[in-house]
Design a protein around this motif. Structure first.
Motif, PDB file in Angstrom:
ATOM      1  N   ILE A  77       0.842  -1.199   0.000  1.00 32.60           N
ATOM      2  CA  ILE A  77       0.000   0.000   0.000  1.00 32.60           C
ATOM      3  C   ILE A  77       0.876   1.248   0.000  1.00 32.60           C
ATOM      4  N   THR A  78       1.921   1.262   0.803  1.00 35.76           N
ATOM      5  CA  THR A  78       2.839   2.398   0.859  1.00 35.76           C
ATOM      6  C   THR A  78       3.496   2.621  -0.501  1.00 35.76           C
ATOM      7  N   GLU A  79       3.902   1.540  -1.146  1.00 32.66           N
ATOM      8  CA  GLU A  79       4.523   1.649  -2.465  1.00 32.66           C
ATOM      9  C   GLU A  79       3.539   2.215  -3.493  1.00 32.66           C
ATOM     10  N   LEU A  80       2.293   1.771  -3.464  1.00 28.64           N
ATOM     11  CA  LEU A  80       1.280   2.296  -4.377  1.00 28.64           C
ATOM     12  C   LEU A  80       1.029   3.784  -4.137  1.00 28.64           C
ATOM     13  N   ASN A  96       3.921   5.714  -5.524  1.00 30.43           N
ATOM     14  CA  ASN A  96       3.836   5.788  -6.984  1.00 30.43           C
ATOM     15  C   ASN A  96       2.799   6.821  -7.420  1.00 30.43           C
ATOM     16  N   ASP A  97       1.649   6.831  -6.769  1.00 31.10           N
ATOM     17  CA  ASP A  97       0.614   7.817  -7.084  1.00 31.10           C
ATOM     18  C   ASP A  97       1.128   9.236  -6.842  1.00 31.10           C
ATOM     19  N   GLN A  98       1.816   9.430  -5.730  1.00 27.68           N
ATOM     20  CA  GLN A  98       2.352  10.744  -5.395  1.00 27.68           C
ATOM     21  C   GLN A  98       3.410  11.172  -6.425  1.00 27.68           C
ATOM     22  N   ARG A  99       4.281  10.243  -6.836  1.00 25.09           N
ATOM     23  CA  ARG A  99       5.312  10.553  -7.820  1.00 25.09           C
ATOM     24  C   ARG A  99       4.674  10.919  -9.164  1.00 25.09           C
ATOM     25  N   VAL A 105      -1.315  14.243 -22.594  1.00 29.08           N
ATOM     26  CA  VAL A 105      -0.143  13.588 -22.017  1.00 29.08           C
ATOM     27  C   VAL A 105      -0.631  12.649 -20.935  1.00 29.08           C
ATOM     28  N   ASP A 106      -0.224  11.408 -21.017  1.00 24.84           N
ATOM     29  CA  ASP A 106      -0.676  10.369 -20.098  1.00 24.84           C
ATOM     30  C   ASP A 106       0.534   9.722 -19.441  1.00 24.84           C
ATOM     31  N   PHE A 107       0.469   9.488 -18.142  1.00 22.60           N
ATOM     32  CA  PHE A 107       1.563   8.867 -17.402  1.00 22.60           C
ATOM     33  C   PHE A 107       1.199   7.474 -16.920  1.00 22.60           C
ATOM     34  N   ASN A 108       0.197   6.861 -17.530  1.00 21.82           N
ATOM     35  CA  ASN A 108      -0.321   5.584 -17.038  1.00 21.82           C
ATOM     36  C   ASN A 108       0.241   4.378 -17.751  1.00 21.82           C
ATOM     37  N   GLY A 109       1.529   4.256 -17.884  1.00 20.27           N
ATOM     38  CA  GLY A 109       2.095   3.032 -18.442  1.00 20.27           C
ATOM     39  C   GLY A 109       2.857   3.250 -19.716  1.00 20.27           C
ATOM     40  N   GLY A 110       3.286   2.150 -20.310  1.00 16.36           N
ATOM     41  CA  GLY A 110       4.152   2.180 -21.485  1.00 16.36           C
ATOM     42  C   GLY A 110       3.398   2.471 -22.758  1.00 16.36           C
ATOM     43  N   ALA A 111       4.147   2.922 -23.745  1.00 10.82           N
ATOM     44  CA  ALA A 111       3.579   3.236 -25.050  1.00 10.82           C
ATOM     45  C   ALA A 111       3.442   1.965 -25.872  1.00 10.82           C
ATOM     46  N   GLU A 112       2.328   1.813 -26.508  1.00 12.61           N
ATOM     47  CA  GLU A 112       2.076   0.640 -27.335  1.00 12.61           C
ATOM     48  C   GLU A 112       2.196   0.979 -28.813  1.00 12.61           C
ATOM     49  N   GLY A 113       2.434   2.243 -29.130  1.00 17.20           N
ATOM     50  CA  GLY A 113       2.483   2.639 -30.539  1.00 17.20           C
ATOM     51  C   GLY A 113       1.160   3.247 -30.950  1.00 17.20           C
ATOM     52  N   ALA A 114       1.106   3.711 -32.159  1.00 16.44           N
ATOM     53  CA  ALA A 114      -0.086   4.387 -32.657  1.00 16.44           C
ATOM     54  C   ALA A 114      -1.172   3.386 -33.010  1.00 16.44           C
ATOM     55  N   PRO A 115      -2.427   3.740 -32.762  1.00 18.02           N
ATOM     56  CA  PRO A 115      -3.515   2.852 -33.143  1.00 18.02           C
ATOM     57  C   PRO A 115      -3.600   2.731 -34.666  1.00 18.02           C
ATOM     58  N   ALA A 116      -4.341   1.753 -35.092  1.00 20.93           N
ATOM     59  CA  ALA A 116      -4.491   1.522 -36.532  1.00 20.93           C
ATOM     60  C   ALA A 116      -5.183   2.704 -37.184  1.00 20.93           C
ATOM     61  N   THR A 117      -4.880   2.940 -38.446  1.00 22.45           N
ATOM     62  CA  THR A 117      -5.517   4.018 -39.183  1.00 22.45           C
ATOM     63  C   THR A 117      -6.933   3.599 -39.551  1.00 22.45           C
ATOM     64  N   PRO A 118      -7.808   4.562 -39.800  1.00 20.50           N
ATOM     65  CA  PRO A 118      -9.197   4.215 -40.098  1.00 20.50           C
ATOM     66  C   PRO A 118      -9.318   3.454 -41.411  1.00 20.50           C
ATOM     67  N   THR A 119     -10.374   2.651 -41.494  1.00 18.30           N
ATOM     68  CA  THR A 119     -10.571   1.841 -42.687  1.00 18.30           C
ATOM     69  C   THR A 119     -11.814   2.244 -43.462  1.00 18.30           C
ATOM     70  N   THR A 120     -12.423   3.383 -43.124  1.00 15.26           N
ATOM     71  CA  THR A 120     -13.633   3.804 -43.829  1.00 15.26           C
ATOM     72  C   THR A 120     -13.278   4.305 -45.224  1.00 15.26           C
ATOM     73  N   THR A 121     -14.276   4.391 -46.089  1.00 15.87           N
ATOM     74  CA  THR A 121     -14.022   4.846 -47.453  1.00 15.87           C
ATOM     75  C   THR A 121     -14.484   6.276 -47.626  1.00 15.87           C
TER      76      THR A 121
END
Length: 193
Positions: A19-22, A25-28, A170-186
């Motif tokens: 709990i102290t570690e969590l 982390n939240d405070q940091r 800007v988000d600090f909630n974890g690692g980057a997964e890369g950009a989402p897929a581009t849209p597929t609509t026409t």
């Protein structure tokens, strides 16, 4: 045998430590958010950018504006994007940036979704290629003409310029997964905002 049943319980000291570690982390993370928000407010005061804090995130609105049916970055917006990338590279290398593309309500929803994505990709590419941010740290999404995200509801043309924008989160909630897929609509061929 009775002692075997207790093996699934966590010791109070281990629980308290976790709990102290969590909490630490939240405070940091909150300190990181406060630091970047303060630095961006100081640097972007000259650009009249709106900066807001949301749960674990910072949002910078009106980072880049676009002409009707265009996804080309304007020269006046590049200086702000340069400053933005510099702040992140120097002080916030663990941040994940989401570039959100928007349009005004003229044209079809499908076309505007793709146009919003092209605008988001233009800013994303600028931050990566010119700003030097890691590819994995910046992703792009489109909200197109979403009515609940318009700055000036229903406005297009000259009055709709605030709707034709890109915002950065800007988000600090974890690692980057890369950009989402581009849209597929026409494309429907309709002109849009």
């Amino acid at each position: 045998m009775a002692l075997g049943g207790c093996s699934d319980f966590v010791k109070k000291a281990e629980f308290d430590s976790a709990i102290t570690e969590l909490r630490n982390n939240d405070q940091r993370q909150q300190q990181e958010i406060d630091a970047i928000k303060q630095e961006m407010q100081q640097r972007f005061a000259k650009y009249d950018a709106a900066i807001a804090e949301m749960q674990g995130r910072i949002r910078v609105d009106t980072i880049a504006l676009f002409d009707t049916d265009k996804a080309d970055l304007r020269d006046q917006d590049k200086a702000m994007l340069d400053d933005y990338a510099k702040v992140l590279k120097e002080h916030h290398t663990s941040a994940l940036v989401t570039v959100e593309g928007f349009t005004d309500p003229s044209g079809s929803a499908a076309h505007n979704y793709r146009l919003g994505m092209r605008r988001a990709q233009a800013v994303r590419n600028y931050l990566v290629q010119t700003g030097g941010l890691p590819d994995s740290q910046v992703r792009a999404v489109s909200y197109g003409q979403a009515k609940n995200r318009q700055v000036v509801a229903g406005a297009y043309g000259d009055k709709g310029l605030p709707n034709r924008r890109v915002a950065l989160v800007v988000d600090f909630n974890g690692g980057a997964e890369g950009a989402p897929a581009t849209p597929t609509t026409t494309d429907t061929g309709n002109s849009s905002g």
